[in-house]
Design a protein around this motif. Structure first.
Motif, PDB file in Angstrom:
ATOM      1  N   ILE A  32       0.842  -1.200   0.000  1.00  0.00           N
ATOM      2  CA  ILE A  32       0.000   0.000   0.000  1.00  0.00           C
ATOM      3  C   ILE A  32       0.873   1.245   0.000  1.00  0.00           C
ATOM      4  CG2 ILE A  32      -1.919  -1.142   1.175  1.00  0.00           C
ATOM      5  CD1 ILE A  32      -1.043   0.401   3.718  1.00  0.00           C
ATOM      6  N   CYS A  33       0.338   2.302  -0.568  1.00  0.00           N
ATOM      7  CA  CYS A  33       1.055   3.578  -0.605  1.00  0.00           C
ATOM      8  C   CYS A  33       0.830   4.320   0.715  1.00  0.00           C
ATOM      9  CB  CYS A  33       0.551   4.422  -1.774  1.00  0.00           C
ATOM     10  SG  CYS A  33       1.239   6.090  -1.791  1.00  0.00           S
TER      11      CYS A  33
ATOM     12  N   LYS B  35       6.005  -3.385 -10.964  1.00  0.00           N
ATOM     13  CA  LYS B  35       7.161  -4.221 -10.623  1.00  0.00           C
ATOM     14  C   LYS B  35       7.939  -3.657  -9.442  1.00  0.00           C
ATOM     15  CE  LYS B  35      10.771  -3.988 -13.217  1.00  0.00           C
ATOM     16  NZ  LYS B  35      12.134  -3.696 -12.912  1.00  0.00           N
ATOM     17  N   ASP B  36       8.137  -2.345  -9.439  1.00  0.00           N
ATOM     18  CA  ASP B  36       8.929  -1.707  -8.379  1.00  0.00           C
ATOM     19  C   ASP B  36       8.112  -1.366  -7.138  1.00  0.00           C
ATOM     20  OD1 ASP B  36      11.035  -1.856 -10.138  1.00  0.00           O
ATOM     21  OD2 ASP B  36      10.883   0.245 -10.764  1.00  0.00           O
ATOM     22  N   GLU B  37       6.787  -1.592  -7.193  1.00  0.00           N
ATOM     23  CA  GLU B  37       5.867  -1.292  -6.095  1.00  0.00           C
ATOM     24  C   GLU B  37       6.013   0.155  -5.622  1.00  0.00           C
ATOM     25  OE1 GLU B  37       6.438  -4.414  -3.152  1.00  0.00           O
ATOM     26  OE2 GLU B  37       4.841  -5.563  -4.125  1.00  0.00           O
ATOM     27  N   VAL B  38       5.861   1.078  -6.575  1.00  0.00           N
ATOM     28  CA  VAL B  38       5.899   2.506  -6.269  1.00  0.00           C
ATOM     29  C   VAL B  38       4.602   3.151  -6.744  1.00  0.00           C
ATOM     30  CG1 VAL B  38       8.410   2.750  -6.307  1.00  0.00           C
ATOM     31  CG2 VAL B  38       7.122   3.026  -8.413  1.00  0.00           C
ATOM     32  N   CYS B  39       4.259   4.268  -6.115  1.00  0.00           N
ATOM     33  CA  CYS B  39       3.041   5.001  -6.446  1.00  0.00           C
ATOM     34  C   CYS B  39       3.445   6.422  -6.839  1.00  0.00           C
ATOM     35  CB  CYS B  39       2.116   5.024  -5.230  1.00  0.00           C
ATOM     36  SG  CYS B  39       0.514   5.771  -5.526  1.00  0.00           S
ATOM     37  N   PRO B  40       3.265   6.801  -8.118  1.00  0.00           N
ATOM     38  CA  PRO B  40       3.656   8.149  -8.545  1.00  0.00           C
ATOM     39  C   PRO B  40       2.647   9.198  -8.067  1.00  0.00           C
ATOM     40  CG  PRO B  40       2.879   6.860 -10.413  1.00  0.00           C
ATOM     41  CD  PRO B  40       2.835   5.971  -9.227  1.00  0.00           C
TER      42      PRO B  40
ATOM     43  N   GLN C 230       7.624   4.801  -2.384  1.00  0.00           N
ATOM     44  CA  GLN C 230       7.781   3.361  -2.191  1.00  0.00           C
ATOM     45  C   GLN C 230       6.610   2.826  -1.362  1.00  0.00           C
ATOM     46  OE1 GLN C 230      10.357   1.364  -3.549  1.00  0.00           O
ATOM     47  NE2 GLN C 230       8.858  -0.159  -2.963  1.00  0.00           N
ATOM     48  N   GLU C 231       5.953   1.823  -1.902  1.00  0.00           N
ATOM     49  CA  GLU C 231       4.843   1.207  -1.185  1.00  0.00           C
ATOM     50  C   GLU C 231       5.374   0.284  -0.098  1.00  0.00           C
ATOM     51  OE1 GLU C 231       1.618   1.276  -4.809  1.00  0.00           O
ATOM     52  OE2 GLU C 231       2.736  -0.561  -4.451  1.00  0.00           O
ATOM     53  N   GLN C 232       4.555   0.061   0.895  1.00  0.00           N
ATOM     54  CA  GLN C 232       4.968  -0.783   2.037  1.00  0.00           C
ATOM     55  C   GLN C 232       4.115  -2.031   2.101  1.00  0.00           C
ATOM     56  OE1 GLN C 232       4.424   1.858   5.346  1.00  0.00           O
ATOM     57  NE2 GLN C 232       6.103   3.167   4.712  1.00  0.00           N
TER      58      GLN C 232
END
Length: 81
Positions: free
Chosen positions: A3-4, A57-62, A79-81
């Motif tokens: 989650i972001c 893939k990188d589990e990031v939220c822009p 970076q999502e956790q």
């Protein structure tokens, strides 16, 4: 499922504008600006069409950061956790 922390109000952004040094405001997910009904889709589907090839893939939220004083804008990958 990751989650972001910004979308879920677990963290806040505190970055100064490089132009005028006022605090940048979190404008929300970039995908919310490109698809007005995107928030009805699941997160994996949104990431397929957000314009960034590696967000899933990188589990990031822009997120779009905006300066209310000088209109500076910046995309920050959280970076999502």
């Amino acid at each position: 499922m990751a989650i972001c922390p910004l979308c879920n109000a677990l963290e806040k952004v505190s970055i100064g504008c490089p132009t005028c040094n006022n605090p940048l405001q979190d404008g929300g997910k970039v995908a919310d600006y490109s698809d007005p009904y995107g928030h009805y889709n699941d997160e994996d589907t949104v990431k397929l069409f957000d314009g960034y090839p590696n967000t899933a893939k990188d589990e990031v939220c822009p997120h779009l950061l905006v300066c209310k004083e000088c209109d500076f804008e910046k995309v920050l990958f959280i970076q999502e956790q």
